[in-house]
Enzyme design. Structure first.
Site, short mmCIF file in Angstrom:
data_model
loop_
_atom_site.label_atom_id
_atom_site.label_comp_id
_atom_site.label_asym_id
_atom_site.label_seq_id
_atom_site.Cartn_x
_atom_site.Cartn_y
_atom_site.Cartn_z
N GLU A 95 9.56 -3.22 10.26
CA GLU A 95 9.77 -2.14 9.72
C GLU A 95 10.22 -1.16 10.80
O GLU A 95 9.57 -0.92 11.54
CB GLU A 95 8.40 -1.59 9.21
CG GLU A 95 8.62 -0.09 8.46
CD GLU A 95 7.67 0.19 7.42
OE1 GLU A 95 6.66 -0.56 7.21
OE2 GLU A 95 7.77 1.52 7.00
N LYS A 124 -0.43 -9.84 3.03
CA LYS A 124 0.26 -9.32 4.22
C LYS A 124 -0.68 -8.35 4.83
O LYS A 124 -1.57 -7.68 4.16
CB LYS A 124 1.60 -8.30 3.67
CG LYS A 124 2.19 -8.01 4.83
CD LYS A 124 3.56 -7.11 4.53
CE LYS A 124 3.55 -5.93 3.69
NZ LYS A 124 3.01 -4.86 4.42
N ASP A 137 -0.72 -6.41 -0.22
CA ASP A 137 -1.12 -5.89 0.96
C ASP A 137 -2.65 -5.82 1.15
O ASP A 137 -3.54 -5.48 0.30
CB ASP A 137 -0.60 -4.43 1.20
CG ASP A 137 0.78 -4.23 1.99
OD1 ASP A 137 0.98 -5.08 2.64
OD2 ASP A 137 1.20 -3.28 1.98
N ASP A 181 0.70 -1.12 0.03
CA ASP A 181 -0.18 -0.12 0.00
C ASP A 181 0.95 1.33 0.09
O ASP A 181 0.22 2.40 0.00
CB ASP A 181 -1.29 -0.15 1.16
CG ASP A 181 -0.29 -0.20 2.47
OD1 ASP A 181 0.80 -0.16 2.86
OD2 ASP A 181 -1.18 -0.32 3.44
N SER A 182 2.31 1.01 0.08
CA SER A 182 3.08 2.22 -0.13
C SER A 182 2.85 2.89 -1.67
O SER A 182 3.17 4.05 -1.81
CB SER A 182 4.56 1.82 -0.02
OG SER A 182 4.75 0.65 -0.99
N GLU A 203 -0.77 -5.71 8.66
CA GLU A 203 -0.22 -5.01 9.73
C GLU A 203 -0.47 -5.30 10.98
O GLU A 203 -1.90 -5.47 11.26
CB GLU A 203 -0.24 -3.43 9.53
CG GLU A 203 0.39 -2.99 8.14
CD GLU A 203 0.49 -1.32 8.16
OE1 GLU A 203 0.31 -0.66 8.96
OE2 GLU A 203 1.10 -1.00 6.71
O1 KIV Z 1 3.56 -1.02 1.52
C1 KIV Z 1 4.66 -1.32 1.25
O2 KIV Z 1 5.52 -1.10 0.55
C2 KIV Z 1 4.99 -1.95 2.71
C3 KIV Z 1 6.78 -2.33 2.91
C4 KIV Z 1 7.29 -0.92 3.48
C5 KIV Z 1 7.12 -3.55 3.82
O3 KIV Z 1 4.45 -2.78 3.35
#
Ligand code: KIV
Length: 256
Positions: A179, A110, A82, A43-44, A112
């Site tokens: 992180e 993934k 994510d 989600d970056s 959080e």
């Molecule tokens: O969204 C992302 O790019 C991430 C990485 C920073 C691990 O979760």
């Protein structure tokens, strides 16, 4: 090279697992062909591709759209997607949305959080979807946190991080992202759990490393995080190419 599975990543503990984010077909294809083992549609993307302030406005639809593109470029890497903010508020919601990501082409998801997300991780894993944890600095909580900072600087915070890592492992995750975790704590976590740790800004003591692709190649030159050593300056190359094109067209030297 055969397809990399969550089981292969799990067994690669201690072997320098390589992971990068990817959000589109050409990047995914280039990184896959270069041999990167894990590609994350993170989600970056909200920040580096969509121009948003942080990751908290990224939607499931955004991630699904980019997972489909990345999946078309991946032959060998493990494609992790994510679960964005507010898409795993309870175990049922987590499973439904994790399955949507798998249906779009991801091999794993993934999310959080540590001890507070155990039920969601368990439910996703029990539903047959491989799941990666993510602890330490949690970008989806940036607005509550007020900024990006290293986690685990105090004994109390380190203890909580070790507990988070163990909780994520026991819930059934096959790997965990650390992180912005203090180097010593990241190393301690890596030694105290059986699943691989994949660090970002957490030092060399992790089992693998992940970076945001745009940071690695200098594609967002206006912001280079402290933990990144760019390997290229793609942003400069793009600016130069655009300037050369402008000069060519304005100079009347044609289209080539
Ligand atoms: O969204 C992302 O790019 C991430 C990485 C920073 C691990 O979760």
């Amino acid at each position: 090279m055969n397809r990399i599975t969550p089981e292969i990543v799990r067994k690669a503990k201690g072997q320098g697992i390589t992971a990068l984010t990817a959000y589109d077909y050409p990047t995914a294809r280039l990184l896959d062909e270069a041999g990167i083992e894990v590609l994350l549609v993170g989600d970056s993307m909200g920040m580096v591709v969509l121009g948003l302030r942080d990751t908290t406005e990224v939607t499931l639809e955004d991630i699904l759209h980019h997972v489909r593109a990345v999946a078309r470029g991946v032959q060998h890497a493990l494609l992790v997607a994510d679960l964005p903010i507010d898409t795993y508020r309870n175990p049922e919601e987590a499973v439904v949305n994790a399955k949507k990501l798998i249906f779009a082409g991801a091999h794993a998801v993934k999310l959080e959080g540590g001890t507070t997300r155990v039920e969601q991780i368990k439910a996703i894993a029990d539903a047959g979807v491989p799941v990666m944890g993510h602890i330490g600095m949690l970008p989806q909580r940036i607005r509550e946190e007020g900024g990006y900072r290293i986690k685990g600087k105090t004994p109390a915070e380190s203890q909580l991080l070790v507990e988070d890592a163990k909780a994520v492992e026991n819930a059934g995750a096959f790997a965990v992202v650390l992180e912005l975790v203090a180097r010593k704590v990241a190393h301690e976590i890596t030694r105290s759990i059986q699943i691989p740790t994949i660090g970002i800004g957490s030092g060399a003591g992790c089992d693998g490393q992940i970076l945001v692709f745009h940071d690695l190649v200098g594609y967002s030159p206006w912001f280079i995080p402290k933990h990144v050593q760019p390997e290229a300056m793609v942003g400069d190359a793009i600016s130069k190419a655009a300037s050369a094109f402008i000069a060519r067209v304005k100079g009347g030297t044609g289209e080539k």
